[in-house]
Design an enzyme around this catalytic site. Structure first.
Site, PDB file in Angstrom:
ATOM      1  N   HIS A 227      -7.705   4.894   8.204  1.00 14.08           N
ATOM      2  CA  HIS A 227      -6.642   3.920   8.463  1.00 14.08           C
ATOM      3  C   HIS A 227      -5.251   4.509   8.261  1.00 14.08           C
ATOM      4  O   HIS A 227      -4.251   3.880   8.602  1.00 14.08           O
ATOM      5  CB  HIS A 227      -6.833   2.654   7.615  1.00 14.08           C
ATOM      6  N   ASP A 255     -14.016   4.694   7.711  1.00 16.38           N
ATOM      7  CA  ASP A 255     -12.644   4.901   7.249  1.00 16.38           C
ATOM      8  C   ASP A 255     -12.481   6.352   6.819  1.00 16.38           C
ATOM      9  O   ASP A 255     -12.417   6.660   5.630  1.00 16.38           O
ATOM     10  CB  ASP A 255     -12.296   3.949   6.112  1.00 16.38           C
ATOM     11  N   GLY A 335      -0.777   3.536  -1.261  1.00 15.68           N
ATOM     12  CA  GLY A 335      -0.374   4.933  -1.237  1.00 15.68           C
ATOM     13  C   GLY A 335      -1.477   5.858  -1.713  1.00 15.68           C
ATOM     14  O   GLY A 335      -1.445   7.064  -1.453  1.00 15.68           O
ATOM     15  N   SER A 337      -4.540   5.627  -0.675  1.00 15.09           N
ATOM     16  CA  SER A 337      -5.521   5.749   0.407  1.00 15.09           C
ATOM     17  C   SER A 337      -5.741   7.207   0.791  1.00 15.09           C
ATOM     18  O   SER A 337      -4.796   7.981   0.942  1.00 15.09           O
ATOM     19  CB  SER A 337      -5.043   4.988   1.643  1.00 15.09           C
ATOM     20  N   SER A 352     -10.611   4.405   0.208  1.00 13.30           N
ATOM     21  CA  SER A 352     -10.407   3.528   1.356  1.00 13.30           C
ATOM     22  C   SER A 352      -9.520   2.347   0.979  1.00 13.30           C
ATOM     23  O   SER A 352      -8.404   2.209   1.475  1.00 13.30           O
ATOM     24  CB  SER A 352     -11.747   3.024   1.889  1.00 13.30           C
TER      25      SER A 352
END
Length: 383
Positions: A227, A255, A335, A337, A352
């Site tokens: 993402h 993801d 942030g 991720s 994720s």
């Protein structure tokens, strides 16, 4: 905190991007590789972090890491011994043992011979996974948070947001889900979200107007969350210098993503400890069992540890469902991720999303690293 060790002098922060001529031996493949038996379970700083996060003494932390390493090896053997009767497994931190669930007809003596504790259950892992797959095929409304196989309960658990439990579309989904197999419904007040963030200072990588975190170095680049790909192509490092571009990504459904590295950047098998612990070398990608300790590194909330709670979970974000995720009780914030989940010195996956924050706590999901390596034919960069 960007250059706190000699290893990271003049290197981009968060997850180091560099190749060390003296730091590489045999690369780990997508199949994963266990830590060498001669290696020390963890650095002194990692043990210190575990003492803080788990309330353990140093000797207890060392014993837990050793027991988890043994459980990881036992899990593979026990699964083979159980065959089609295998019902899942989990690590119990109190006993230091791996429990393996089996259905009737299993050769329980053979399973126990691997060192596992045996529990008799009604449904096999194959049956539970099939039931979950049937639920995956349904279209889930936003009032359904996530669903997963709970090996201890021997059921598929569906989490529903309490405020939406009486919505017609939620009721319809649950009625269909219950027809899929052994399902139990739980209520939650939390709604999962992805953990990307707008551009802010720190130790990130940037793409479009999003800041994310590097996961693990692979030969030729690094892996992160899908993402985070804003489909702008270019990826920039913490100093705003060009790193490379997305070579592949998937979100939702999966993801994960990978970025090639060039333009003066390079890769090293290191996860940033943010001064909480020393930077951690990555030596393989052997999958830790449910119940094992795990730590996460991210560019917003830095280094935090917790426990693996569930595997093969489907998380229903507002953008769509993501499958085959692993759930932890490690906190994370926007942030983080794409950041690294690591157990001991074994890579586990990329961050994720989740709920909560690192002030009040929460839960976070990651996409397993071996799935990403297999998907793109990548090789993990290991020490």
């Amino acid at each position: 905190m960007r250059r706190t060790t000699a290893l990271r002098t003049a290197l981009p922060a968060f997850l180091l991007l560099g190749t060390w001529a003296t730091a590489s031996t045999q690369p780990a493949t997508a199949a994963g590789s266990p830590a060498p038996s001669t290696e020390v379970p963890a650095s002194a700083s990692l043990l210190s972090a575990m003492q803080h996060d788990f309330g353990l003494t140093k000797s207890q932390a060392e014993a837990r890491l050793a027991a988890e390493k043994t459980a990881t090896a036992v899990e593979r053997k026990a699964k083979r011994a159980a065959g089609s009767s295998y019902g899942g497994s989990w690590f119990d931190a109190d006993s230091g043992k791996l429990t393996v669930a089996v259905t009737r007809g299993a050769d329980t003596d053979a399973v126990r011979a691997t060192g596992a504790t045996v529990r008799l259950v009604k449904h096999s892992a194959r049956q539970l996974d099939a039931a979950k797959a049937r639920i995956d095929a349904l279209s889930a409304p936003t009032g359904v948070s996530n669903w997963y196989v709970d090996t201890k309960a021997n059921k598929v658990v569906v989490d529903v947001v309490t405020a939406h439990r009486n919505d017609n579309d939620v009721r319809t989904f649950l009625a269909r889900a219950r027809k899929a197999g052994p399902v139990t419904v739980q209520q939650t007040t939390k709604t999962p979200r992805t953990l990307a963030a707008g551009t802010v200072g720190g130790d990130p990588y940037y793409t479009g107007n999003v800041r994310c975190s590097i996961g693990f170095s692979v030969y030729g680049g690094f892996v992160s969350a899908g993402h985070c790909d804003q489909h702008t192509g270019a990826v920039y490092g913490w100093d705003n210098s060009y790193i490379g571009s997305f070579q592949g990504s998937s979100f939702p459904d999966n993801d994960y993503s990978w970025v090639n590295v060039g333009s003066g950047w390079w890769t090293v098998p290191v996860v940033l400890g943010w001064g909480t612990v020393s930077d951690q070398l990555v030596r393989g990608s052997a999958e830790a069992p449910v119940g094992a300790s795990i730590c996460r590194s991210g560019s917003t909330s830095h280094w935090h540890c917790g426990t693996v709670l569930a595997k093969n979970e489907t998380v229903n974000y507002s953008q769509g469902a993501v499958h085959e995720m692993t759930k932890t009780n490690v906190c994370a914030e926007p942030g983080d991720s794409g950041g690294s989940f690591i157990s001991g010195d074994q890579a586990q996956g990329v961050t994720s999303g989740g709920w909560g924050d690192c002030a009040s706590g929460g839960e976070t999901w990651y996409q397993p690293i071996n799935e990403i390596l297999n998907r793109y034919g990548l090789t993990l960069h290991t020490a």
